[in-house]
Scaffold this active site. Structure first.
Site: not given
Ligand code: NAP
Length: 257
Positions: A59-60, A86, A155, A190
């Protein structure tokens, strides 16, 4: 083709979405990858399909766990050359309904988690034997780190903070040859985005399809960004030719920002 042969990349949040795409892309480019998240299953499934890859449960938001995470990565593949912070999460609510716990969760995972990840990996990145090129920190921020959106104030604040962290670290680590950048995706296809769309649909009475169409209109290209497009940008930042790119916040959003 860009090659990261001999490099070791640590990718947090690798079990889904953008993190999975980044891990696949860096692995295809030849890097050994350490895959981090809280759930073991998706990490192990991903690792099984990649070349040199190790799943690490952490957990980060925990200082202790980020230290164990780096130690486990180091043990599996040697010193870390590339850090991709990420892991993140997005919760939405009108500001009047944001309580301290919501605020704290967003700061913890999106900002403090990236800080703890980068700091734990720093001794590897700054090691003398590393040479002068090829060491990188990439923070996955968001267009929410570059502009404001309604209903996601904590956020947005966390992601703006992350862009600031990238700029400050870039200045501090440049003399040691470590390039630090923030990649800022727009709305990307995602599980995180689809959970947000469900939330919009639930709270506004619109269908998921209507909510999707409304969000796509924010992107001048009229679509969601693909996780692979974010991953290609990260790969480019990790290549030797991008050594001079540091302290930047790069929007991957179809022109939204
Ligand atoms: P996602 O599919 O929900 O992936 C997030 C990942 O982070 C999951 O694999 C989760 O795995 C892990 N995670 C969450 N909390 C954590 C913790 N405390 N410790 C370790 N791992 C953790 O979301 P995503 O869209 O790919 O997002 C990835 C990044 O891109 C994020 O930082 C998000 O803010 C950013 N982003 C996303 C978007 C979008 O539209 N999708 C746009 C801009 C930026 P576990 O639950 O197994 O820990």
């Amino acid at each position: 083709m860009a090659t990261l042969q001999g490099k070791h990349a640590l990718v947090t949040g690798a079990g889904s979405g953008i993190g999975t795409a980044i891990a696949r892309t860096l692995s295809t480019a030849g890097a050994a990858v350490s895959l981090v998240g809280r759930r073991a299953r998706p990490l192990r499934d991903l690792a099984a399909g990649l070349g040199s890859a190790t799943a690490i449960v952490a957990d980060v938001t925990s200082e202790e766990q980020t230290q164990h995470m780096v130690a486990a990565a180091h043990e599996a593949h040697g010193p870390i050359d590339i850090v991709i912070a990420n892991a993140g999460a997005a919760e939405s609510a009108p500001f009047s309904k944001v309580d301290l716990a919501h605020w704290q969760r967003m700061i913890d995972v999106n900002l403090t988690g990236a800080f703890l990840t980068a700091r734990a990996a720093l001794p590897d990145l700054t090691r003398k034997a590393a040479g002068t090129a090829g060491r990188r920190i990439v923070f996955i921020a968001s267009t929410a780190g570059l502009k404001g959106y309604r209903y996601v104030a904590p956020y947005c604040a966390a992601k703006h903070g992350l862009v600031g962290l990238a700029r400050a670290l870039a200045a501090e680590l440049a003399p040691q040859g470590i390039a630090v950048n923030a990649v800022c995706p727009g709305f990307t296809d995602t599980p995180l985005l689809h959970a947000s769309l469900d939330n919009i649909a639930r709270t506004t009475g619109r269908s998921h399809t209507q909510a999707e169409a409304d969000i796509k209109r924010l992107n001048p290209q009229g679509r969601f960004v693909r996780p692979e497009e974010v991953a290609e940008t990260v790969l480019w930042l990790c290549t030797a030719g991008a050594q001079a790119i540091t302290g930047q916040a790069i929007s991957v959003s179809g022109g939204e920002v």
